[in-house]
Design an enzyme around this catalytic site. Structure first.
Site, PDB file in Angstrom:
ATOM      1  N   HIS A  40      -7.663  -5.479  -0.650  1.00  0.00           N
ATOM      2  CA  HIS A  40      -6.423  -4.770  -0.365  1.00  0.00           C
ATOM      3  C   HIS A  40      -5.749  -5.389   0.859  1.00  0.00           C
ATOM      4  O   HIS A  40      -6.213  -5.202   1.982  1.00  0.00           O
ATOM      5  CB  HIS A  40      -6.814  -3.309  -0.092  1.00  0.00           C
ATOM      6  N   SER A  52       0.822  -1.202   0.000  1.00  0.00           N
ATOM      7  CA  SER A  52       0.000   0.000   0.000  1.00  0.00           C
ATOM      8  C   SER A  52       0.864   1.263   0.000  1.00  0.00           C
ATOM      9  O   SER A  52       1.742   1.392  -0.845  1.00  0.00           O
ATOM     10  CB  SER A  52      -0.921  -0.061   1.215  1.00  0.00           C
TER      11      SER A  52
HETATM   12  C1  GTR Z   1      -5.388   4.667   1.340  1.00  0.00           C
HETATM   13  C2  GTR Z   1      -4.733   5.474   0.263  1.00  0.00           C
HETATM   14  C3  GTR Z   1      -3.958   4.577  -0.636  1.00  0.00           C
HETATM   15  C4  GTR Z   1      -3.122   3.563   0.108  1.00  0.00           C
HETATM   16  C5  GTR Z   1      -3.733   3.110   1.424  1.00  0.00           C
HETATM   17  C6  GTR Z   1      -2.806   2.507   2.472  1.00  0.00           C
HETATM   18  O1  GTR Z   1      -6.218   5.385   2.145  1.00  0.00           O
HETATM   19  O2  GTR Z   1      -5.737   6.159  -0.423  1.00  0.00           O
HETATM   20  O3  GTR Z   1      -3.181   5.354  -1.523  1.00  0.00           O
HETATM   21  O4  GTR Z   1      -1.844   4.002   0.290  1.00  0.00           O
HETATM   22  O5  GTR Z   1      -4.347   4.126   2.098  1.00  0.00           O
HETATM   23  O6  GTR Z   1      -1.629   2.821   2.552  1.00  0.00           O
HETATM   24  O7  GTR Z   1      -3.325   1.753   3.267  1.00  0.00           O
END
Ligand code: GTR
Length: 415
Positions: free
Chosen positions: A396, A255
């Site tokens: 995710h 992420s």
């Molecule tokens: C989200 C963000 C992403 C990603 C994610 C994370 O809120 O929009 O770009 O980086 O966080 O790091 O968990």
């Protein structure tokens, strides 16, 4: 009836108005604006890059400079580590499956300023291997949160730590990693720069305080830059640590830390391999597609991640002199792995793949196998080459499927 009506109106207002602007993420391929990607193999003066030599001596430096000026900000040179304090080294961590070395390092002689708490998990002692290849991965919530083993000391830094909570990326399969002959090296990203936006970005704490001259500039050194710089400092530390072979270290992240791993791999060619998991906007995904998270959205939610100049590309991606395929190009010819997930639409899995496609010409110019196909592969059918890519089922996260591919990838190059 009336209350249902009110509820619908409120939800609609929340969805349509993000920080005062009517906005809704686009997830429709048909609505992608027309765009042309900048060609990584055309020099700033318009001439074509035709030899590996030209790439190495000229074009690579041009692109690196563009990312510093327009995306992540300047990258200060190394600061040497003033002290390394050993906290503990035990043979029987993870119920005897690993050794665990815990040390802290400092940049200042008087031990003031940033303190980096590093955890190094090593395979059990054998006479055969002295220095192991390693995965270097920053964690979100403190070392203690990546595994339940109580030998891992509690994090004493930033208050966001929730003890016992796995956080993003879940618990890590450390037994599998050391079982396959790798060291796992980690530290909390907040050790380098706290991931907060208290009344706007603040760049005078963490490691930023070591380099005040970068503050207030359009290419100011921001948070992703500080975390990536931190990965390089851990690599400096590993160069002196007898148990790890610093020439065989993978920079990996999930992420926002996947964005960080790519930038670390781009700025520091000592990293042998790079893995970005679900890194999305500002990571592996092409910005010009504006699917899921856009440049405006990310700069609004996380104004401290990128340099000030990057805000000029809010809703204006087409004028950026780079796009994220060029970030992957900067890793060439070293092997890279981009992992996406079907349910992670916010990160634009197809855009993450298209960055790999866009970097392929550079990998091929440098005489590597590059990317095996330019069509998005079937779900859970990884593309294996110097550029590796998979699209797995699910959300995710970093899953068992991801880890299996990443360990196989490392086996192919640094085992
Ligand atoms: C989200 C963000 C992403 C990603 C994610 C994370 O809120 O929009 O770009 O980086 O966080 O790091 O968990």
């Amino acid at each position: 009836m009336r209350s249902i009506y009110c509820f619908i109106v409120i939800v609609a207002l929340v969805v349509c108005s993000v920080e005062g602007k009517a906005w809704q993420a686009n997830y429709d391929e048909a609505k992608i604006p027309k765009y042309t990607l900048p060609d990584p193999l055309v020099m700033a003066d318009g001439s074509k890059v035709v030899s590996p030599e030209q790439w190495r001596t000229k074009r690579r430096a041009e692109i690196l400079d563009l990312f510093k000026k327009h995306v992540y900000g300047a990258m200060p040179s190394a600061m040497s580590i003033a002290h390394v304090d050993r906290v503990s080294f035990i043979d029987n961590a993870l119920a005897g499956k690993a050794r665990l070395l815990q040390e802290s390092f400092y940049f200042k002689k008087d031990r003031s300023g940033p303190k980096i708490d590093v955890c190094v998990f090593l395979p059990p002692k054998t006479k055969k291997v002295k220095a192991y290849p390693a995965f270097l991965i920053l964690n979100f919530f403190g070392n203690r949160t990546i595994h339940t083993d109580e030998n891992i000391r509690m994090y004493t830094g930033h208050a966001r730590l929730k003890p016992g909570r796995a956080g993003r990326g879940g618990k890590w399969p450390i037994e599998d990693i050391v079982g396959r002959g790798y060291a796992l090296v980690t530290a909390c990203y907040n050790n380098f720069d706290i991931d907060h936006r208290v009344q706007g970005p603040k760049f005078d704490d963490g490691v930023h305080q070591l380099y005040p001259k970068y503050q207030g500039r359009s290419d100011n050194w921001a948070s992703i830059g500080a975390w990536a710089w931190g990965m390089s400092r851990i690599l400096d530390y590993l160069e002196k640590l007898e148990f790890v072979d610093a020439k065989r270290v993978v920079a990996m992240g999930h992420s926002r830390l996947g964005k960080t791993a790519l930038w670390a791999g781009a700025t520091d060619q000592r990293f042998a391999l790079v893995i970005s998991n679900n890194s999305g906007c500002g990571g592996a995904a092409l910005a010009r597609r504006r699917i899921g998270e856009s440049v405006w959205r990310i700069n609004t939610s996380f104004p401290h991640w990128f340099c000030a100049k990057h805000k000029e590309y809010n809703d204006n991606e087409n004028v950026m002199p780079v796009d994220q395929h060029m970030l992957i190009s900067l890793i060439a010819p070293r092997p890279v792995y981009v992992g996406s997930a079907t349910g992670d639409k916010w990160a634009d899995p197809r855009g993450e793949f298209l960055s790999c496609v866009g970097a392929d010409a550079v990998y091929k110019l440098l005489n590597t196998s590059g990317l095996a196909s330019h069509s998005l592969p079937a779900i859970e059918k990884p593309l294996v080459g110097t550029i590796n890519y998979h699209l797995r089922k699910g959300k995710h996260d970093v899953t068992k499927f991801d880890w299996t591919q990443y360990l196989d990838f490392a086996d192919r190059y640094i085992k």
